[in-house]
Design a protein around this motif. Structure first.
Motif, short mmCIF file in Angstrom:
data_model
loop_
_atom_site.label_atom_id
_atom_site.label_comp_id
_atom_site.label_asym_id
_atom_site.label_seq_id
_atom_site.Cartn_x
_atom_site.Cartn_y
_atom_site.Cartn_z
N PRO A 50 62.72 -7.50 -33.22
CA PRO A 50 62.95 -8.52 -32.19
C PRO A 50 62.19 -8.23 -30.90
O PRO A 50 61.72 -9.16 -30.22
N GLU A 51 62.00 -6.96 -30.57
CA GLU A 51 61.28 -6.61 -29.34
C GLU A 51 59.77 -6.87 -29.42
O GLU A 51 59.06 -6.73 -28.44
N ASP A 52 59.29 -7.24 -30.61
CA ASP A 52 57.88 -7.65 -30.74
C ASP A 52 57.68 -9.11 -30.34
O ASP A 52 56.54 -9.58 -30.28
N THR A 53 58.77 -9.82 -30.10
CA THR A 53 58.68 -11.22 -29.70
C THR A 53 57.91 -11.35 -28.39
O THR A 53 58.25 -10.71 -27.39
N ALA A 54 56.85 -12.16 -28.41
CA ALA A 54 55.99 -12.31 -27.24
C ALA A 54 54.90 -13.33 -27.55
O ALA A 54 54.73 -13.74 -28.70
N VAL A 91 37.93 -9.21 -20.20
CA VAL A 91 37.27 -10.20 -19.35
C VAL A 91 37.58 -11.61 -19.82
O VAL A 91 37.86 -12.50 -19.02
N ASN A 92 37.53 -11.82 -21.11
CA ASN A 92 37.75 -13.16 -21.69
C ASN A 92 39.07 -13.16 -22.45
O ASN A 92 39.39 -12.20 -23.15
N TRP A 93 39.80 -14.28 -22.34
CA TRP A 93 41.12 -14.40 -22.95
C TRP A 93 41.21 -15.66 -23.80
O TRP A 93 40.65 -16.71 -23.44
N GLY A 94 41.93 -15.54 -24.91
CA GLY A 94 42.28 -16.71 -25.68
C GLY A 94 43.50 -17.39 -25.08
O GLY A 94 44.04 -16.93 -24.06
N GLN A 95 43.95 -18.46 -25.74
CA GLN A 95 45.06 -19.23 -25.20
C GLN A 95 46.42 -18.65 -25.58
O GLN A 95 47.44 -19.02 -25.00
N GLY A 96 46.44 -17.74 -26.54
CA GLY A 96 47.67 -17.10 -26.95
C GLY A 96 48.34 -17.77 -28.13
O GLY A 96 48.14 -18.96 -28.38
N THR A 97 49.11 -16.98 -28.87
CA THR A 97 49.90 -17.51 -29.98
C THR A 97 51.28 -16.87 -29.92
O THR A 97 51.42 -15.66 -29.69
N GLN A 98 52.31 -17.68 -30.14
CA GLN A 98 53.68 -17.21 -30.02
C GLN A 98 54.13 -16.51 -31.30
O GLN A 98 53.98 -17.04 -32.39
N VAL A 99 54.71 -15.33 -31.12
CA VAL A 99 55.35 -14.61 -32.21
C VAL A 99 56.82 -14.44 -31.86
O VAL A 99 57.14 -13.91 -30.79
N THR A 100 57.69 -14.90 -32.74
CA THR A 100 59.13 -14.78 -32.52
C THR A 100 59.74 -14.07 -33.71
O THR A 100 59.58 -14.51 -34.86
N VAL A 101 60.43 -12.97 -33.42
CA VAL A 101 61.10 -12.20 -34.47
C VAL A 101 62.60 -12.34 -34.26
O VAL A 101 63.16 -11.82 -33.30
N SER A 102 63.23 -13.04 -35.18
CA SER A 102 64.64 -13.33 -35.01
C SER A 102 65.26 -13.69 -36.35
O SER A 102 64.60 -14.26 -37.23
N SER A 103 66.53 -13.34 -36.50
CA SER A 103 67.26 -13.72 -37.71
C SER A 103 68.00 -15.03 -37.50
O SER A 103 68.66 -15.52 -38.42
#
Length: 120
Positions: free
Chosen positions: A86-90, A108-120
């Motif tokens: 669960p603490e990997d959620t970010a 220097v360069n960043w992507g837009q990000g992707t959500q990871v949710t760890v949950s039961s």
């Protein structure tokens, strides 16, 4: 124009796995360092893993569970995440900067990000 596009995030149960992808365009991976960062709600951004032509590195919190790799032919970097907690959620971000090694890496360069949710 340099661009990074992440994919592969989602919802997974604790103990599960996900593979994130970072597709790079506008440059070739050979001369760049690629790093994965993450940011959880209310927490500071954290470096997760890094890969370069000379090697790779991991944060202590993910060592033994995450594996970074790259496919130069596809100009893509992967982050295989196993035994998720669960603490990997970010939100996970792919980053890039010219360089040869991960030591002292500053993105220097960043992507837009992707959500990871760890949950039961």
């Amino acid at each position: 124009q340099l661009q990074l596009v992440e994919s592969g995030g989602g919802l997974v149960q604790p103990g599960g796995s996900l593979r994130l992808s970072c597709a790079a365009s506008g440059f070739t991976l050979d001369y760049y360092v690629i790093g994965w960062f993450r940011q959880a709600p209310g927490k500071e951004r954290e470096g997760v893993s890094c890969i370069s032509s000379s090697g790779h590195s991991y944060a202590d919190s993910v060592k033994g569970r995450f594996t970074i790799s790259r496919d130069n032919a596809k100009n893509t970097v992967y982050l295989q995440m196993n035994s998720l907690r669960p603490e990997d959620t970010a939100i996970y971000y792919c980053t890039a900067a010219l360089g040869r090694g991960c030591s002292g890496y500053v993105p220097v360069n960043w992507g837009q990000g992707t959500q990871v949710t760890v949950s039961s």
